[in-house]
Write an enzyme that holds these catalytic residues in place. Structure first.
Site, PDB file in Angstrom:
ATOM      1  N   CYS A  39      89.306 -18.711 -79.985  1.00  0.00           N
ATOM      2  CA  CYS A  39      88.831 -17.354 -80.293  1.00  0.00           C
ATOM      3  C   CYS A  39      89.669 -16.748 -81.418  1.00  0.00           C
ATOM      4  O   CYS A  39      90.895 -16.671 -81.310  1.00  0.00           O
ATOM      5  CB  CYS A  39      88.894 -16.483 -79.048  1.00  0.00           C
ATOM      6  SG  CYS A  39      88.265 -14.816 -79.310  1.00  0.00           S
TER       7      CYS A  39
ATOM      8  N   LEU B 182      78.346 -18.171 -76.464  1.00  0.00           N
ATOM      9  CA  LEU B 182      78.223 -17.175 -77.519  1.00  0.00           C
ATOM     10  C   LEU B 182      78.425 -15.779 -76.943  1.00  0.00           C
ATOM     11  O   LEU B 182      77.666 -15.346 -76.069  1.00  0.00           O
ATOM     12  CB  LEU B 182      76.843 -17.263 -78.186  1.00  0.00           C
ATOM     13  CG  LEU B 182      76.492 -18.631 -78.777  1.00  0.00           C
ATOM     14  CD1 LEU B 182      74.995 -18.756 -78.988  1.00  0.00           C
ATOM     15  CD2 LEU B 182      77.235 -18.829 -80.087  1.00  0.00           C
TER      16      LEU B 182
ATOM     17  N   GLY C 262      79.953 -26.847 -85.948  1.00  0.00           N
ATOM     18  CA  GLY C 262      79.982 -26.178 -87.237  1.00  0.00           C
ATOM     19  C   GLY C 262      78.841 -26.540 -88.161  1.00  0.00           C
ATOM     20  O   GLY C 262      78.662 -27.705 -88.501  1.00  0.00           O
TER      21      GLY C 262
END
Length: 640
Positions: free
Chosen positions: A381, A297, A483
């Site tokens: 990304c 992260l 997700g």
């Protein structure tokens, strides 16, 4: 006419508000009542003790809404209100970064056993300790975490808890027993040494394996060019770099006698390493099966946060995304992203790049100078800065370059190589299922698939049906799904898709104890005091990682506030009408079961800096609220 607040609350309890989590009616409230309750409680608790200089400068004004952006044709025509839409980032927020945290710092020569200052009278820093203490901001607390744990504080007189280990004559105390206990302990690995940094800046680091691989790429190109010109007499070059360069010999050389062969220059005994290249299955293996993977992260996935998640049961951790070019240039800030704590038993680093030469050299650099269990390529990304250069999601559409990067990194690495991808670039055009079979041929050790496209971002839920399809295509290569996992029920549904494991990102930021919930298959109705203890752990880990001086305290507080912008979205289990909370449901205004629980639910930055629950950080904070989550924090004045 505007409806009373009581009527609006009743309406919300009778009808489910789209996009909001369903809470029990007795806990729901209005925005005005919520902020009035929070402000009255914590300001009243300070009472007469707080002077004007000790109060927090804040504002309860609602952050300015995002500006409307019109398309080019709308701007020319004056704009059509029906076609207006919110676009872009909140770029109006301040980006001020302080270059100095103290007006005048203490000279390093004073801190290092009173050695002579090489700058003499021209030095800009303090040499008189008494004068320095007269201008230094007051201490934050009475005990220093570093001194209590390690027996010595490396920041000495500059520590913001210096009273705990400073004598009246300004000498730094040490605890010999604790120092002896921690002797030889290296809790953090992968630091950038000065010698390596200087070598990188001078470009004197040798990349032998990388050059071997890159030479094969150039030979491929030369061979194609020669064949295109009709020259078929060129020497053949092996396609497999592990087999070395197999040069074709001429007919005359084949028929030559052995005594006419040129002498072979030797440099020592022949070993297996000279003859045999390490095959993929002989590399260091990592068992990825059924593991919980904390996602890399950016900003929030720092080392102190990873330590918090390890305590709650995260199996695999990974450093924040690092730019390969910055690593090759020896940038200290970029190498800090590769640091590994001793508690991280399975740890990897994630790199980003768009060219085979830089990525291959970066992989060799990491392989030779760091202690990692795997290296991950970020080809998911979505940010423009990376994508427009051909990196991140851009690699998914540049399959030839992608193949060269993966093969080159695999050639120089002694650890597994993993890849993180998205479903695709465009929202309704998935391409991951086409790439996965190719990546299997390229000897990727593990694939992580985020169930969203680049254009989609977080506007819709992750497509786990598509992840299921890709998981079957990837077998036997492990594929991790990513997700929208925020509870153990979400994790159970994810496991039913057949994925090898799960990567958790926002779910860990909102509730880092999600790893415990998944492993114990339960909903944890964690109390507000337990959540406060988590923040205290983060504070201690931050002071250990970034330092206990003014700069370290400011950094720790900044990263804590960044994390709180996610953590405030958590809704306690006991307040929910329907369990579990979904990640795409925003929390309505509610009153907690105690004051601290209500305070932690606030999305106002001023409430996060309340001295009651910010773990005794600097009580004097100057806030510049912008969008409720981003803020500029500056130190001023003295503490309580």
């Amino acid at each position: 006419m505007e409806k009373p607040a009581e009527e609006s609350v009743e309406k919300r309890t009778d009808e489910a508000v789209k996009g909001e989590a369903a809470l029990k009616p007795q806990f729901l409230t209005t925005k005005e009542k919520f902020h009035a309750f929070v402000d009255s409680e914590w300001q009243g608790s300070k009472g007469e003790k707080a002077s004007e200089n000790d109060r927090v400068e804040e504002t309860n004004e609602t952050p300015e809404t995002k500006k409307l952006k019109l398309d080019a044709d709308e701007q020319n025509k004056g704009g059509n209100p029906d076609r207006k839409r919110l676009r872009g980032q909140n770029k109006s927020r301040p980006h001020t970064k302080p270059t100095a945290y103290d007006e005048k710092r203490l000279c390093l020569s004073v801190l290092q056993a009173n050695r002579e200052c090489p700058f003499g009278d021209k030095c800009r820093f303090h040499h008189n300790v008494a004068e320095y203490f007269a201008t230094k901001p007051a201490d934050i607390g009475e005990s220093c975490y570093l001194y209590d744990i390690f027996g010595k504080c490396a920041y000495g007189l500059t520590c913001r808890f210096a009273k705990a280990h400073t004598t009246p004559d300004f000498k730094t105390m040490e605890n010999a027993e604790l120092i002896k206990t921690n002797e030889g302990r290296n809790a953090v690995k992968n630091s950038l040494s000065k010698d390596l940094q200087n070598s990188l800046r001078k470009r004197s680091v040798a990349f032998k394996k990388s050059e071997e691989y890159l030479k094969t790429l150039s030979n491929y190109k030369d061979k194609r060019d020669q064949q295109g010109n009709g020259d078929h007499r060129a020497a053949e070059v092996s396609a497999d770099p592990a087999g070395g360069e197999q040069r074709a010999s001429t007919e005359a050389e084949t028929q030559a006698s052995p005594d006419k062969q040129p002498p072979v220059k030797t440099i020592g005994p022949l070993t297996d390493v000279d003859l045999i290249k390490l095959r993929p299955f002989e590399k260091k293996q990592v068992d990825f099966k059924d593991k919980l993977y904390l996602a890399p992260l950016t900003t929030c996935g720092n080392l102190p946060f990873r330590r918090v998640c390890k305590r709650f049961g995260a199996d695999i951790t990974c450093g924040e995304m690092a730019m390969c070019t910055n690593l090759l240039q020896g940038q200290q800030s970029e190498w800090a992203l590769l640091k590994r704590h001793e508690s991280e038993d399975v740890f990897g680093v994630q790199v980003e790049g768009c060219f085979p030469d830089t990525m291959t050299r970066c992989a060799e650099l990491i392989n030779n100078n760091t202690d990692v269990d795997f290296v991950d390529i970020n080809s998911g990304c979505p940010i423009d800065l990376v994508y427009k250069k051909g990196g991140g999601c851009g690699l998914m559409t540049r399959t030839r370059k992608f193949e060269q990067i993966i093969k080159g990194m695999n050639y120089v690495l002694d650890v597994p190589l993993t890849v993180k991808i998205r479903t695709g670039v465009q929202e309704k055009c998935n391409i991951a299922h086409k790439l996965i079979p190719e990546m299997k041929k390229w000897d990727v050790s593990m694939i992580t698939l985020h169930g969203r496209s680049r254009e989609q971002r977080y506007t819709k839920l992750a497509d786990w049906d598509y992840i299921t399809t890709c998981s079957k295509l990837a077998s036997p290569v492990p594929l991790f799904g990513n997700g929208d996992i925020l509870s153990y029920e979400d994790a159970m549904k994810a496991r039913e898709t057949g994925v090898s494991g799960m990567m958790i990102a926002r779910g860990a930021l909102i509730k880092p104890w999600i790893f415990t919930e998944i492993k114990e298959s339960r909903h944890w109705d964690i109390s507000s005091s337990e959540r406060l203890d988590i923040l205290r752990d983060f504070r201690n880990f931050g002071l250990e990682h970034w330092g206990s001086d003014t700069r370290g305290v400011e950094k720790t507080r900044t990263f804590m506030l960044e994390w709180l912008s996610f953590m405030c979205r958590y809704i306690p289990v006991g307040l929910l009408e329907r369990v579990p909370q979904k990640i795409n449901e925003r929390p309505p205004y509610y009153m907690g079961r105690n004051y601290l629980e209500s305070l932690m639910a606030s999305q106002h930055v001023g409430d996060w800096c309340n001295a009651t629950w910010t773990c005794a950080f600097l009580p004097k904070i100057k806030l510049t609220p912008t969008n409720g989550f981003s803020l500029n924090i500056q130190l001023f004045g003295s503490g309580e």
